[in-house]
Design a protein around this motif. Structure first.
Motif, mmCIF file in Angstrom:
data_model
loop_
_atom_site.group_PDB
_atom_site.id
_atom_site.type_symbol
_atom_site.label_atom_id
_atom_site.label_comp_id
_atom_site.label_asym_id
_atom_site.label_seq_id
_atom_site.Cartn_x
_atom_site.Cartn_y
_atom_site.Cartn_z
ATOM 1 N N PHE A 18 0.853 -1.185 0.000
ATOM 2 C CA PHE A 18 0.000 0.000 0.000
ATOM 3 C C PHE A 18 0.886 1.232 0.000
ATOM 4 O O PHE A 18 2.091 1.154 0.262
ATOM 5 C CB PHE A 18 -0.942 0.014 1.212
ATOM 6 C CG PHE A 18 -0.390 -0.659 2.434
ATOM 7 C CD1 PHE A 18 0.510 -0.018 3.268
ATOM 8 C CD2 PHE A 18 -0.759 -1.963 2.744
ATOM 9 C CE1 PHE A 18 1.026 -0.640 4.391
ATOM 10 C CE2 PHE A 18 -0.242 -2.604 3.866
ATOM 11 C CZ PHE A 18 0.648 -1.943 4.693
ATOM 12 N N ASN A 19 0.300 2.369 -0.310
ATOM 13 C CA ASN A 19 1.061 3.616 -0.384
ATOM 14 C C ASN A 19 1.336 4.176 1.007
ATOM 15 O O ASN A 19 0.538 3.989 1.931
ATOM 16 C CB ASN A 19 0.307 4.662 -1.204
ATOM 17 C CG ASN A 19 0.231 4.297 -2.675
ATOM 18 O OD1 ASN A 19 1.067 3.551 -3.180
ATOM 19 N ND2 ASN A 19 -0.772 4.810 -3.364
ATOM 20 N N ARG A 20 2.465 4.881 1.125
ATOM 21 C CA ARG A 20 2.798 5.562 2.371
ATOM 22 C C ARG A 20 2.872 7.064 2.121
ATOM 23 O O ARG A 20 3.517 7.519 1.184
ATOM 24 C CB ARG A 20 4.135 5.063 2.932
ATOM 25 C CG ARG A 20 4.467 5.678 4.287
ATOM 26 C CD ARG A 20 5.664 5.027 4.941
ATOM 27 N NE ARG A 20 6.921 5.398 4.312
ATOM 28 C CZ ARG A 20 8.118 5.224 4.875
ATOM 29 N NH1 ARG A 20 8.213 4.655 6.073
ATOM 30 N NH2 ARG A 20 9.216 5.567 4.241
ATOM 31 N N ASP A 49 4.769 6.345 -1.965
ATOM 32 C CA ASP A 49 5.916 5.562 -1.505
ATOM 33 C C ASP A 49 5.392 4.174 -1.132
ATOM 34 O O ASP A 49 5.137 3.885 0.031
ATOM 35 C CB ASP A 49 6.553 6.263 -0.304
ATOM 36 C CG ASP A 49 7.770 5.540 0.229
ATOM 37 O OD1 ASP A 49 8.350 4.737 -0.520
ATOM 38 O OD2 ASP A 49 8.126 5.777 1.399
ATOM 39 N N THR A 50 5.209 3.322 -2.143
ATOM 40 C CA THR A 50 4.536 2.040 -1.939
ATOM 41 C C THR A 50 5.394 1.087 -1.109
ATOM 42 O O THR A 50 6.573 0.896 -1.400
ATOM 43 C CB THR A 50 4.196 1.396 -3.293
ATOM 44 O OG1 THR A 50 3.438 2.330 -4.073
ATOM 45 C CG2 THR A 50 3.379 0.134 -3.103
ATOM 46 N N LYS A 51 4.781 0.511 -0.076
ATOM 47 C CA LYS A 51 5.480 -0.391 0.830
ATOM 48 C C LYS A 51 4.781 -1.749 0.887
ATOM 49 O O LYS A 51 3.560 -1.822 0.952
ATOM 50 C CB LYS A 51 5.522 0.195 2.251
ATOM 51 C CG LYS A 51 6.250 1.525 2.360
ATOM 52 C CD LYS A 51 7.726 1.390 2.047
ATOM 53 C CE LYS A 51 8.454 2.710 2.238
ATOM 54 N NZ LYS A 51 9.880 2.619 1.839
ATOM 55 N N LEU A 52 5.577 -2.815 0.869
ATOM 56 C CA LEU A 52 5.048 -4.159 1.065
ATOM 57 C C LEU A 52 5.228 -4.494 2.539
ATOM 58 O O LEU A 52 6.344 -4.688 3.003
ATOM 59 C CB LEU A 52 5.799 -5.160 0.184
ATOM 60 C CG LEU A 52 5.123 -6.512 -0.053
ATOM 61 C CD1 LEU A 52 5.778 -7.229 -1.224
ATOM 62 C CD2 LEU A 52 5.148 -7.407 1.176
ATOM 63 N N ASP A 79 -3.779 4.889 2.809
ATOM 64 C CA ASP A 79 -2.376 5.244 3.047
ATOM 65 C C ASP A 79 -1.881 4.775 4.411
ATOM 66 O O ASP A 79 -2.611 4.811 5.404
ATOM 67 C CB ASP A 79 -2.189 6.762 2.978
ATOM 68 C CG ASP A 79 -2.357 7.298 1.564
ATOM 69 O OD1 ASP A 79 -2.027 6.569 0.610
ATOM 70 O OD2 ASP A 79 -2.825 8.447 1.422
ATOM 71 N N LEU A 80 -0.624 4.369 4.412
ATOM 72 C CA LEU A 80 0.128 4.208 5.651
ATOM 73 C C LEU A 80 0.695 5.585 5.971
ATOM 74 O O LEU A 80 1.426 6.161 5.166
ATOM 75 C CB LEU A 80 1.252 3.195 5.455
ATOM 76 C CG LEU A 80 2.208 2.975 6.629
ATOM 77 C CD1 LEU A 80 1.475 2.351 7.804
ATOM 78 C CD2 LEU A 80 3.380 2.090 6.192
#
Length: 256
Positions: free
Chosen positions: A108-110, A127-130, A162-163
């Motif tokens: 998801f995006n941060r 800033d996509t994070k797994l 968003d995260l």
């Protein structure tokens, strides 16, 4: 319903950890906090939320997270930093993910908050994070901006929402972290054994600044966008200069 263990590593995070834990309490079947012997109120806050709190000496970013993952009683993990929080939209997406019969790795995006301002450019968003993964199928790797490595290829779902990342409360904090991260990156570069020409310390920083400030639209984030891009360039300069210094000292030692 898929059970989810939320994993957090901490050190003196009293100003952030409460917000983080509040955001995940509805989606977590278990919360594990591995702490590097904080001297503030981090432990008390974690215990108020019912988190399992384990004190462990610092092993490095990836090693500490991998140790924390090994403590999870559930197979599926949500890895989140203490200065992050789950937005309402992302929380709802994770609830839907948990209700699926066949869960997948999820990203998801941060969105980052810098000195009170949400940053939408500078290469910082999206800033996509797994961060959701099976604990037996992935491990953290790397000491600066650590990443997950998979044991085998995985299907990865994208979750809406968003995260939220509450990064720096002041520019002084960012400058200090820039120095810290540049030292870690320089050490890794030096250990790799690659030749480090001094010209990289001169040419790479302006390239980084122009890419982030012009191409990635950092100028649209105003004053703080400029500061972020300048410090990104500074970190690049320090990384190569410090690594070049280490290389130079090694050559002197070999000659003596």
């Amino acid at each position: 319903m898929t059970k989810l263990s939320v994993i957090i590593i901490t050190f003196n995070e009293e100003r952030n950890i409460g917000r983080c834990l509040q955001s995940v309490k509805e989606i977590a079947d278990e919360i594990i906090v591995v702490d590097s012997f904080s001297t503030d109120e981090t432990q008390n806050i974690c215990e108020q939320f019912g988190a399992k709190f384990i004190s462990e000496k610092w092993r490095g970013y990836s090693a500490q997270k991998n140790f924390a993952n090994s403590l999870a009683s559930n197979n599926w993990i949500l890895s989140i930093d203490a200065d992050e929080a789950i937005s309402e939209e992302l929380k709802n997406s994770i609830k839907k993910w948990k209700s699926q019969g066949t869960p997948q790795f999820a990203r998801f995006n941060r969105l980052t908050n810098y000195c009170g301002q949400w940053i939408k450019h500078c290469g910082w968003y999206p800033d996509t994070k797994l961060r959701i993964f099976h604990k037996n199928q992935a491990q953290w790797s790397g000491e600066v901006h650590e990443k997950l490595k998979f044991n085998e290829p995985q299907q990865i779902a994208f979750l809406k929402g968003d995260l939220l990342h509450f990064s720096y409360y002041s520019i002084d904090e960012h400058v200090a972290q820039t120095n810290k991260f540049s030292s870690l990156a320089a050490q890794q570069l030096f250990i790799s054994g690659r030749h480090i020409p001094f010209i990289k310390a001169l040419l790479n920083p302006p390239t980084i600044f122009l890419r982030k400030y012009i191409i990635n639209g950092g100028f649209l984030d105003g004053y703080y966008g400029y500061v972020i891009c300048r410090l990104a360039a500074l970190q690049t300069f320090l990384k190569y200069f410090k690594a070049w210094q280490m290389q130079k000292e090694r050559k002197k030692e070999n000659k003596s």
